[in-house]
Design a protein around this motif. Structure first.
Motif, short mmCIF file in Angstrom:
data_model
loop_
_atom_site.label_atom_id
_atom_site.label_comp_id
_atom_site.label_asym_id
_atom_site.label_seq_id
_atom_site.Cartn_x
_atom_site.Cartn_y
_atom_site.Cartn_z
N GLU A 97 0.86 -1.19 0.00
CA GLU A 97 0.00 0.00 0.00
C GLU A 97 0.89 1.24 0.00
N VAL A 98 0.77 2.06 -1.05
CA VAL A 98 1.61 3.25 -1.17
C VAL A 98 0.72 4.49 -1.25
N TYR A 99 0.97 5.44 -0.35
CA TYR A 99 0.26 6.72 -0.38
C TYR A 99 1.04 7.73 -1.22
N CYS A 100 0.31 8.56 -1.95
CA CYS A 100 0.94 9.59 -2.76
C CYS A 100 -0.02 10.75 -2.97
N MET A 101 0.49 11.94 -3.12
CA MET A 101 -0.34 13.10 -3.45
C MET A 101 -0.89 12.94 -4.86
N PRO A 102 -2.15 13.31 -5.10
CA PRO A 102 -2.78 13.03 -6.40
C PRO A 102 -2.01 13.57 -7.60
N ALA A 103 -1.60 14.84 -7.56
CA ALA A 103 -0.90 15.41 -8.71
C ALA A 103 0.44 14.73 -8.94
N PHE A 104 1.15 14.42 -7.87
CA PHE A 104 2.44 13.74 -8.00
C PHE A 104 2.23 12.34 -8.55
N ALA A 105 1.15 11.71 -8.13
CA ALA A 105 0.85 10.36 -8.62
C ALA A 105 0.62 10.36 -10.12
N SER A 106 -0.21 11.29 -10.60
CA SER A 106 -0.57 11.27 -12.01
C SER A 106 0.53 11.77 -12.93
N ARG A 107 1.32 12.77 -12.47
CA ARG A 107 2.28 13.40 -13.37
C ARG A 107 3.72 12.93 -13.19
N TRP A 108 4.03 12.30 -12.05
CA TRP A 108 5.41 11.85 -11.85
C TRP A 108 5.49 10.33 -11.69
N LEU A 109 4.66 9.78 -10.80
CA LEU A 109 4.79 8.37 -10.47
C LEU A 109 4.20 7.44 -11.51
N MET A 110 2.99 7.73 -11.97
CA MET A 110 2.30 6.82 -12.88
C MET A 110 3.06 6.55 -14.19
N PRO A 111 3.72 7.55 -14.79
CA PRO A 111 4.43 7.27 -16.04
C PRO A 111 5.55 6.24 -15.90
N CYS A 112 6.06 6.02 -14.67
CA CYS A 112 7.16 5.07 -14.53
C CYS A 112 6.78 3.84 -13.70
N ILE A 113 5.50 3.75 -13.28
CA ILE A 113 5.11 2.65 -12.39
C ILE A 113 5.16 1.30 -13.10
N ASN A 126 -0.81 -1.23 -4.54
CA ASN A 126 -2.05 -0.47 -4.47
C ASN A 126 -1.68 0.97 -4.15
N LEU A 127 -1.96 1.87 -5.10
CA LEU A 127 -1.60 3.28 -4.94
C LEU A 127 -2.81 4.06 -4.43
N ALA A 128 -2.66 4.67 -3.26
CA ALA A 128 -3.72 5.46 -2.65
C ALA A 128 -3.37 6.94 -2.80
N ALA A 129 -3.96 7.61 -3.80
CA ALA A 129 -3.72 9.03 -4.02
C ALA A 129 -4.75 9.84 -3.25
N ASN A 130 -4.27 10.67 -2.34
CA ASN A 130 -5.18 11.41 -1.47
C ASN A 130 -4.53 12.71 -1.05
N PHE A 131 -5.37 13.73 -0.76
CA PHE A 131 -4.83 15.01 -0.30
C PHE A 131 -4.37 14.92 1.15
N ALA A 132 -5.15 14.23 1.98
CA ALA A 132 -4.81 14.12 3.40
C ALA A 132 -3.85 12.96 3.61
N GLU A 133 -2.77 13.22 4.35
CA GLU A 133 -1.82 12.15 4.62
C GLU A 133 -2.44 11.12 5.55
N PRO A 134 -2.15 9.85 5.34
CA PRO A 134 -2.73 8.79 6.18
C PRO A 134 -2.05 8.74 7.55
N ASN A 135 -2.65 7.98 8.44
CA ASN A 135 -2.06 7.74 9.76
C ASN A 135 -1.12 6.55 9.63
N PHE A 136 0.17 6.84 9.53
CA PHE A 136 1.14 5.76 9.36
C PHE A 136 1.18 4.84 10.57
#
Length: 320
Positions: A97-113, A126-136
């Protein structure tokens, strides 16, 4: 003396019958008939050339050889069962389970995933793109990719790269409007982040203040609540955006955006974080190693100063 193993299926039937000392009970566990168990045991005895059971009226006993064989087979089957269970357990743990900011996910991470999947096909990401950071601490996610972090004793964190902010516009917009100096921004529409104080947000007022630029009206323009929308609006020629290098560098390289004025400011960094105790999990360690390498490649191929300089050298000839 025979060096061939007895039939393994017969050994499995024998172990079950010896454990229960009852063919009928063994048949129920194995989901076969009582005669099937009896036939497998006879097959085993024929292979071994000695009896493993003493068959008495209403009683089944192990012979001396049968007792010795049972102990060995029972241990071996349990070891095989434990190994299979461990492998299955490892396969389940290989979910990530990987958390990522939505914009970073779509424009940086997804092209190389897809590269990650090619390297580690057994890890289900499983990529969880969300504005609020999760409770680690609750282990909602295994790994987070975050913009700036605070030190926490239980967390491991590594800087992937520093981030930068600078204005960008589309080539089509630059054909219509001359934007050679920051004051020229008054000629066009500014694209604003409606949450400028949020993590990964941008602020025109802050950028201008950091560079001591005056005379630009920051009250006009359009606002968006997602960074990805701001970038896309700039690509579409709807105005000038204050872009984050991590999100716009590749768009500049492919010619869809152009950096303006050669003025950039450093604004935080991108970190990979996780609970320290999770570093022992192979899939966590593999992902962190992989994203560190991707970040190193990004900084090499899209160095902020090089990207801005090359783009400005290009447009200085094309749009003058």
């Amino acid at each position: 003396m025979s060096t061939r193993l007895p039939p393994l299926e017969a050994l499995r039937y024998f172990e079950c019958a010896a454990r229960h000392l009852n063919f009928t009970t063994a048949a129920q566990e194995l989901c076969v008939s009582q005669s099937a168990v009896s036939q497998k045991v006879l097959l085993l005895e024929g292979h071994l050339n000695y009896k493993v059971f003493e068959r008495k009226p209403r009683q089944l006993l192990l012979t001396g050889n049968g007792e010795a064989l049972f102990k060995s087979v029972h241990i071996a089957l349990n070891q095989i069962r434990d190994t299979v269970n461990n492998i299955e357990s490892h396969k389940q743990v290989s979910q990530l389970e990987v958390y990522c900011m939505p914009a970073f996910a779509s424009r940086w991470l997804m092209p190389c995933i897809n590269h990650f999947h090619q390297m580690y096909p057994d890890i289900d990401l499983n990529l969880a793109a969300n504005f609020a950071e999760p409770n680690f601490q609750n282990e909602e996610v295994d790994i987070g990719i975050c913009h700036d972090v605070t030190e926490q004793p239980s967390m491991a964190q590594s800087l992937l790269f520093r981030d930068y902010i600078y204005p960008v516009a589309s080539p089509d917009l630059l054909k219509k409007i001359s934007l050679k100096k920051p004051e020229d921004l008054n000629k066009t529409i500014l694209l604003h982040d409606s949450l400028p104080q949020a993590k990964f947000g941008t602020s025109w007022s802050r950028w201008l203040s950091e560079l001591n630029i005056e005379g630009v009206n920051v009250n006009n323009g359009y606002s968006f609540n997602q960074v990805d929308l701001i970038v896309q609006a700039a690509i579409n020629g709807q105005g000038v955006a204050l872009g984050r290098h991590a999100l716009v560098a590749k768009e500049i390289a492919n010619g869809r955006l152009v950096p303006l004025f050669e003025h950039s400011i450093e604004d935080g960094g991108i970190y990979v974080v996780c609970l320290k105790k999770l570093l022992e999990r192979p899939q966590v360690a593999n992902f962190i190693d992989w994203i560190k390498q991707q970040s190193t490649d990004f900084e090499r191929d899209f160095n902020v100063n090089k990207v801005i300089q090359q783009a400005n050298n290009h447009i200085s000839k094309k749009y003058e």
